[in-house]
Design an enzyme around this catalytic site. Structure first.
Site, PDB file in Angstrom:
ATOM      1  N   CYS A  27       0.872  -1.166   0.000  1.00 44.03           N
ATOM      2  CA  CYS A  27       0.000   0.000   0.000  1.00 44.03           C
ATOM      3  C   CYS A  27       0.911   1.218   0.000  1.00 44.03           C
ATOM      4  O   CYS A  27       2.035   1.160  -0.454  1.00 44.03           O
ATOM      5  CB  CYS A  27      -0.946  -0.014   1.188  1.00 44.03           C
ATOM      6  SG  CYS A  27      -0.111   0.187   2.758  1.00 44.03           S
ATOM      7  N   MET A  28       0.464   2.322   0.568  1.00 45.00           N
ATOM      8  CA  MET A  28       1.253   3.546   0.497  1.00 45.00           C
ATOM      9  C   MET A  28       2.484   3.507   1.401  1.00 45.00           C
ATOM     10  O   MET A  28       3.522   4.069   1.080  1.00 45.00           O
ATOM     11  CB  MET A  28       0.393   4.759   0.875  1.00 45.00           C
ATOM     12  CG  MET A  28      -0.713   5.038  -0.114  1.00 45.00           C
ATOM     13  SD  MET A  28      -1.598   6.560   0.268  1.00 45.00           S
ATOM     14  CE  MET A  28      -0.339   7.773  -0.088  1.00 45.00           C
TER      15      MET A  28
END
Length: 453
Positions: A27-28
């Site tokens: 993810c980020m």
């Protein structure tokens, strides 16, 4: 890049090599790994790796926090070192995060996390769309750029296409991702979303009413694709292998498409309309109180994992109104935590804690709050409450001023100011300042037990 490659190599060794990886994605801010054998994991080594600021276990997934902007790079480097699969990166989080997640985890958090995973791959598109729209709003203001819009209408038109493209294919993207998350055929997920969005539906009358293309938005798509995946799996187990490849997609399309048009799309429409109207009404009429409650309770939602259930609501608000009034309110929770961390930094004598805060504050201002939650405020107790109270103060004002953004989700903190609707940017920044000051003051007044070295 050498540090990234070295970290990727060290992570691979710590998880038992590529043969022990079942699934890898990012993810980020986190590298997320599912493994074949947990016994091969060297967690003590992984937690101490330079560049790894935290570890979390959610279900069967091991998450290594490497920080914003680094997750995708580390995952790409890992894939370059192994026979591909997928991995997930999260941000800066202290080693006690795993214990906190396990302790405060809510019963529905896993289901909501799965729902959020449908939208996480779309974050870059949402960010690009919001920032481009913000640029367009600036270029249209004669008090800032003069008569730019008059001289370059075609350029603004092209930028408008760039900024709105994600919403033109939103349902298709959600359908594909939902099928992947729910274990079905990604192509079939896109087909189901395409059926719901087809303009030709408007030419068909059912039960005396014309059908509405796209009704129900992403809610209808999620319902239909969930059914599609279930039907597809059932048919796969029932049909003979010799004809399954041909009959399964045919029957899945006919069965799911029929149920979708007759029942699930209308149901999704009612749900999405209720969400959009209910959220908008609460924010518009609730004023200070609703804003304070929403922002003040957001950090506990993050702690329990329930905040992931808000993702479809953000999307529905933008699809229904063209703007999102909820996200700026919730962003104030992170600003309250920044204020609390600054107060701790000034009062603590613990050098290790000071180092953690100095590393986490910049990303906290950028909207990445987990490092401050799990590394600073939550372990100290009272500062976590103070951060919630500070966020509530900022959220109350943001709600009262009716500040909104053109983005669904994906960014927060100070960068969100770039996507705030015209005329509300300064109010948003003022709300951030109030939340930071309030979080600081509440922490200073409540105090905390300064940990020993």
């Amino acid at each position: 890049m050498e540090k990234t490659a070295a970290l990727a190599s060290d992570i691979l060794q710590g998880i038992g090599g590529e043969k022990n990886i079942r699934r890898l994605e990012n993810c980020m801010t986190r590298v997320r790994v599912e493994v074949q054998d947990d016994g091969q994991l060297d967690l003590a080594r992984l937690k101490k790796l330079p560049g790894v600021s935290g570890y979390v276990k959610q279900g069967a997934q091991h998450q290594l926090i490497v920080g914003p902007g680094k997750a995708a790079q580390v995952v790409d480097a890992m894939r370059a070192l192994m026979i591909g699969e997928s991995a997930e990166v999260l941000g800066d989080v202290d080693r006690n995060k795993a214990q906190a997640k396990a302790k405060y985890k809510a019963p529905m958090s896993d289901a909501l996390r799965q729902l959020a995973n449908v939208f996480i791959p779309l974050i870059p598109a949402f960010i690009a769309s919001g920032l481009i729209t913000g640029i367009i709003n600036i270029l249209k203001r004669p008090d800032i750029v003069g008569d730019f819009a008059t001289h370059y209408p075609n350029l603004l038109g092209i930028l408008g296409i760039f900024g709105s493209a994600v919403f033109a294919i939103m349902n298709i993207l959600v359908g594909v991702n939902a099928a992947k998350v729910y274990g079905g055929s990604m192509a079939m997920g896109g087909v189901m979303a395409g059926i719901l969005s087809s303009p030709q539906l408007a030419q068909i009358t059912l039960f005396g009413e014309a059908l509405q293309p796209g009704r129900g938005g992403v809610i209808a798509v999620l319902l239909v694709v969930a059914l599609m995946c279930w039907v597809e799996k059932r048919l796969r187990s029932l049909l003979p292998g010799s004809i399954e490849l041909i009959l399964n997609p045919l029957l899945t399309t006919l069965i799911t498409g029929t149920v979708a048009i007759v029942a699930l799309q209308p149901l999704g429409g009612w749900i999405s309309e209720a969400i959009a109207h209910g959220a908008s009404m609460a924010i518009d009429r609730g004023g200070l109180l609703v804003g304070a409650v929403l922002s003040g309770t957001f950090l506990p939602l993050v702690l329990t994992g329930l905040h992931q259930g808000l993702v479809p609501i953000h999307v529905e608000l933008v699809q229904a109104h063209g703007y999102n009034a909820l996200l700026p309110i919730l962003s104030m929770a992170g600003m309250g935590q920044v204020g609390a961390a600054i107060a701790i930094l000034l009062k603590t004598r613990n050098d290790r804690l000071k180092k953690v805060i100095k590393g986490a504050l910049p990303v906290g201002l950028l909207g990445i709050g987990e490092p401050l939650i799990f590394g600073v405020t939550l372990p100290l107790g009272k500062p976590f409450l103070a951060a919630c109270l500070g966020g509530a103060m900022g959220g109350a004002l943001i709600s009262y001023w009716k500040v909104a953004t053109v983005i669904t989700f994906g960014i927060s903190g100070l960068p969100l100011a770039l996507t705030i609707v015209t005329g509300k940017v300064m109010l948003y920044l003022l709300g951030c300042l109030v939340a930071i000051i309030a979080g600081f003051l509440f922490t200073w007044l409540l105090g905390f037990h300064d940990p020993e070295e």
